[in-house]
Design a protein around this motif. Structure first.
Motif, PDB file in Angstrom:
ATOM      1  N   GLU A   1       0.960  -1.245  -0.034  1.00  0.00           N
ATOM      2  CA  GLU A   1       0.042   0.070   0.078  1.00  0.00           C
ATOM      3  C   GLU A   1       0.799   1.202  -0.073  1.00  0.00           C
ATOM      4  N   GLU A   2       1.923   1.191   0.691  1.00  0.00           N
ATOM      5  CA  GLU A   2       2.771   2.330   0.686  1.00  0.00           C
ATOM      6  C   GLU A   2       3.401   2.469  -0.577  1.00  0.00           C
ATOM      7  N   TYR A   3       4.108   1.692  -1.104  1.00  0.00           N
ATOM      8  CA  TYR A   3       4.548   1.672  -2.336  1.00  0.00           C
ATOM      9  C   TYR A   3       3.834   2.101  -3.624  1.00  0.00           C
TER      10      TYR A   3
ATOM     11  N   PRO B   1       8.512  -7.755   3.745  1.00  0.00           N
ATOM     12  CA  PRO B   1       8.708  -7.098   2.653  1.00  0.00           C
ATOM     13  C   PRO B   1      10.151  -6.497   2.508  1.00  0.00           C
ATOM     14  N   GLN B   2      10.448  -6.152   1.139  1.00  0.00           N
ATOM     15  CA  GLN B   2      11.742  -5.503   1.105  1.00  0.00           C
ATOM     16  C   GLN B   2      11.833  -4.820  -0.122  1.00  0.00           C
ATOM     17  N   ILE B   3      12.129  -3.596  -0.009  1.00  0.00           N
ATOM     18  CA  ILE B   3      12.684  -2.604  -1.384  1.00  0.00           C
ATOM     19  C   ILE B   3      14.002  -2.355  -1.465  1.00  0.00           C
TER      20      ILE B   3
ATOM     21  N   THR C   1       5.955   5.089   2.521  1.00  0.00           N
ATOM     22  CA  THR C   1       5.934   6.137   1.305  1.00  0.00           C
ATOM     23  C   THR C   1       6.762   7.287   1.832  1.00  0.00           C
ATOM     24  N   LYS C   2       7.038   7.770   3.041  1.00  0.00           N
ATOM     25  CA  LYS C   2       7.720   8.688   3.798  1.00  0.00           C
ATOM     26  C   LYS C   2       9.208   8.365   3.495  1.00  0.00           C
TER      27      LYS C   2
END
Length: 113
Positions: A42-44, A84-86, A105-106
């Protein structure tokens, strides 16, 4: 329609990795069985909602459904798997990565913008 493309094969990943020589790339590793990962997705999506597609390529890998891809990413970038991982990389090298509750998101905005 999401602003990211899903990677489902190791061949697709190899193309993305090779293209990172010309264009920075972001991949979100997402577990479809994890509430923390659902929040990260959701943030992504929120981060990407305001982005013009152009400067960076964005992808998503479902780590359960596409485990070989997820494992290859960890191996190629030398980053221990998490979900999760970005991952943000260019020239086939990791520039930044974070995982779990830090995928916000921040946080993404602070690093990528």
């Amino acid at each position: 329609m999401p602003a990211w493309k899903e990677l489902t094969t190791v061949d697709q990943w190899q193309e993305v990795l090779d293209r990172s020589a010309d264009k920075p790339t972001v991949v979100l590793k997402h577990s479809t069985a994890c509430p923390v990962s659902a929040s990260a997705l959701e943030e992504y999506d929120e981060y990407l909602a305001g982005k013009p597609n152009g400067d960076v390529d964005y992808y998503l890998v479902k780590v359960i459904e596409s485990r070989p891809v997820s494992n290859q990413i960890a191996e190629d970038l030398g980053i221990k798997h998490a979900s999760p991982q970005i991952l943000y990389f260019k020239n086939k090298e990791s520039i930044w990565n974070t995982s779990h509750w830090s995928v916000t998101t921040k946080h993404i905005t602070a690093v990528l913008d």
